[in-house]
Design an enzyme around this catalytic site. Structure first.
Site, PDB file in Angstrom:
ATOM      1  CG  ASP A  19     -24.359 -28.527 -29.367  1.00  0.00           C
ATOM      2  OD1 ASP A  19     -23.866 -29.699 -29.257  1.00  0.00           O
ATOM      3  OD2 ASP A  19     -25.276 -28.620 -28.527  1.00  0.00           O
ATOM      4  N   GLY A  22     -20.436 -34.001 -31.700  1.00  0.00           N
ATOM      5  CA  GLY A  22     -20.551 -35.902 -31.522  1.00  0.00           C
ATOM      6  C   GLY A  22     -21.328 -36.218 -32.246  1.00  0.00           C
ATOM      7  CD  GLU A  66     -19.693 -23.555 -17.523  1.00  0.00           C
ATOM      8  OE1 GLU A  66     -19.086 -23.956 -18.648  1.00  0.00           O
ATOM      9  OE2 GLU A  66     -19.172 -23.234 -17.068  1.00  0.00           O
ATOM     10  CG  ASN A  67     -16.511 -27.260 -23.318  1.00  0.00           C
ATOM     11  OD1 ASN A  67     -16.046 -26.811 -24.272  1.00  0.00           O
ATOM     12  ND2 ASN A  67     -17.326 -28.060 -23.159  1.00  0.00           N
ATOM     13  CD  GLU A 206     -34.910 -10.660 -32.266  1.00  0.00           C
ATOM     14  OE1 GLU A 206     -35.731 -11.680 -32.219  1.00  0.00           O
ATOM     15  OE2 GLU A 206     -35.434  -9.322 -32.079  1.00  0.00           O
TER      16      GLU A 206
HETATM   17  C1  FPP Z   1     -19.992 -29.185 -29.859  1.00  0.00           C
HETATM   18  O1  FPP Z   1     -20.338 -30.419 -29.937  1.00  0.00           O
HETATM   19  C2  FPP Z   1     -19.165 -28.568 -30.423  1.00  0.00           C
HETATM   20  C3  FPP Z   1     -17.322 -28.220 -29.047  1.00  0.00           C
HETATM   21  C4  FPP Z   1     -17.588 -28.460 -27.641  1.00  0.00           C
HETATM   22  C5  FPP Z   1     -16.490 -27.741 -29.557  1.00  0.00           C
HETATM   23  C6  FPP Z   1     -16.698 -26.980 -30.644  1.00  0.00           C
HETATM   24  C7  FPP Z   1     -15.753 -26.582 -31.782  1.00  0.00           C
HETATM   25  C8  FPP Z   1     -14.978 -26.512 -32.924  1.00  0.00           C
HETATM   26  C9  FPP Z   1     -15.988 -26.653 -33.975  1.00  0.00           C
HETATM   27  C10 FPP Z   1     -13.504 -27.170 -33.698  1.00  0.00           C
HETATM   28  C11 FPP Z   1     -12.687 -26.532 -32.736  1.00  0.00           C
HETATM   29  C12 FPP Z   1     -12.647 -24.556 -33.074  1.00  0.00           C
HETATM   30  C13 FPP Z   1     -11.421 -24.052 -33.309  1.00  0.00           C
HETATM   31  C14 FPP Z   1     -11.465 -22.844 -33.101  1.00  0.00           C
HETATM   32  C15 FPP Z   1     -10.469 -24.205 -33.818  1.00  0.00           C
HETATM   33  P1  FPP Z   1     -20.640 -31.719 -29.287  1.00  0.00           P
HETATM   34  O2  FPP Z   1     -19.085 -32.040 -29.174  1.00  0.00           O
HETATM   35  O3  FPP Z   1     -20.943 -31.212 -27.560  1.00  0.00           O
HETATM   36  O4  FPP Z   1     -21.025 -32.612 -29.460  1.00  0.00           O
HETATM   37  P2  FPP Z   1     -22.552 -33.131 -28.986  1.00  0.00           P
HETATM   38  O5  FPP Z   1     -23.644 -32.146 -28.620  1.00  0.00           O
HETATM   39  O6  FPP Z   1     -23.117 -33.716 -30.425  1.00  0.00           O
HETATM   40  O7  FPP Z   1     -21.612 -34.196 -28.693  1.00  0.00           O
END
Ligand code: FPP
Length: 244
Positions: A19, A22, A66-67, A206
């Protein structure tokens, strides 16, 4: 299934909620997509570091059920990153004897992505080093619902009796069937929740929540999280072993 780390105190299975991509990008005045791109670099570093540490299973939450509610352009970008990752990294992972597994709903997925995922899984099926489990279009409640439906079908067909439904039967019907439950779950980005991730499997896991954003994650943060895990006292509902 109660997780059981090996006797050296290392976790067998580490699950991560990646996480903060962004926010990492916004802090630098860049678009969110930049954060996701750097997130893939962190993912590569983490896979290497986990392999070096002898972790048996590494499960990464790459895209939740949910994304899909994010803006269309961001969704498209995340799908493209996954596509590119499979195209560019699978050969190397295969060379390093890593087995790739995908968990999450497959119905309704883009047929192109689906066939790439399936090819990566079948290419690496017999690999014996680390298992890299990518949770894509994954939601734990959806996974449990699919498992309950599959079990109900077997009951309706007379293949099993309701009385034979045990926690092990339920575990085996989940996408993670056959894998040990996570010993350690790490969430980056400062939030302290599970966000529909591995709800059943984390019964005795954990949790380590760290403030760093995912693009900054590296071998040192993985080792620090594992060290914190090793200092925990896991009792699984029992009591600490007594000394006579
Ligand atoms: C959360 O950060 C991250 C995600 C929803 C996507 C995670 C994806 C990757 C690390 C890259 C793609 C994966 C692969 C397998 C190639 P956020 O966007 O929710 O960040 P925020 O909470 O700061 O808005």
């Amino acid at each position: 299934m109660i997780p059981s780390g090996p006797s050296n105190g290392m976790p067998r299975h580490v699950a991560i909620i990646m996480d903060g991509n962004g926010r990492w990008a916004s802090q630098r005045g860049k678009p969110r997509s930049w954060g996701h791109r750097q997130g893939v670099e962190a993912l590569r570093r983490t896979v290497r570091a986990a392999g070096d540490l002898g972790i048996e299973v590494l499960t990464l939450y790459s895209f939740s059920s949910e994304n899909w509610s994010r803006p269309e352009a961001e969704v498209r970008f995340l799908l493209e990153l996954l596509r590119r990752f499979i195209r560019t990294d699978v050969a190397d992972l295969h060379k390093n004897n890593v087995r790739i597994m995908m968990i999450g709903g497959r119905e309704g997925l883009d047929p192109g992505i689906l066939s790439m995922m399936e090819e990566a899984e079948s290419l690496t099926r017999d690999n014996t080093a680390m298992k890299l489990v990518i949770a894509f279009n994954y939601g734990s409640r959806q996974e449990l619902t699919r498992a309950v439906q599959a079990i109900a079908r077997k009951v309706a067909e007379g293949k099993i009796q309701p009385v034979d439904i045990t926690p092990t039967v339920i575990s085996n019907h989940l996408d993670t069937g056959g894998l040990p439950d996570p010993d350690l779950l790490i969430r980056t980005g400062g939030e302290q929740r599970l966000s529909n991730y591995l709800l059943w499997q984390c019964a005795y896991t954990e949790f380590v929540f760290i403030p760093e954003y995912w693009p900054d994650f590296d071998a040192a943060l993985l080792s620090r999280s594992i060290q914190e895990y090793r200092e925990r006292d896991r009792r699984y509902g029992g009591i600490k072993a007594q000394t006579a």
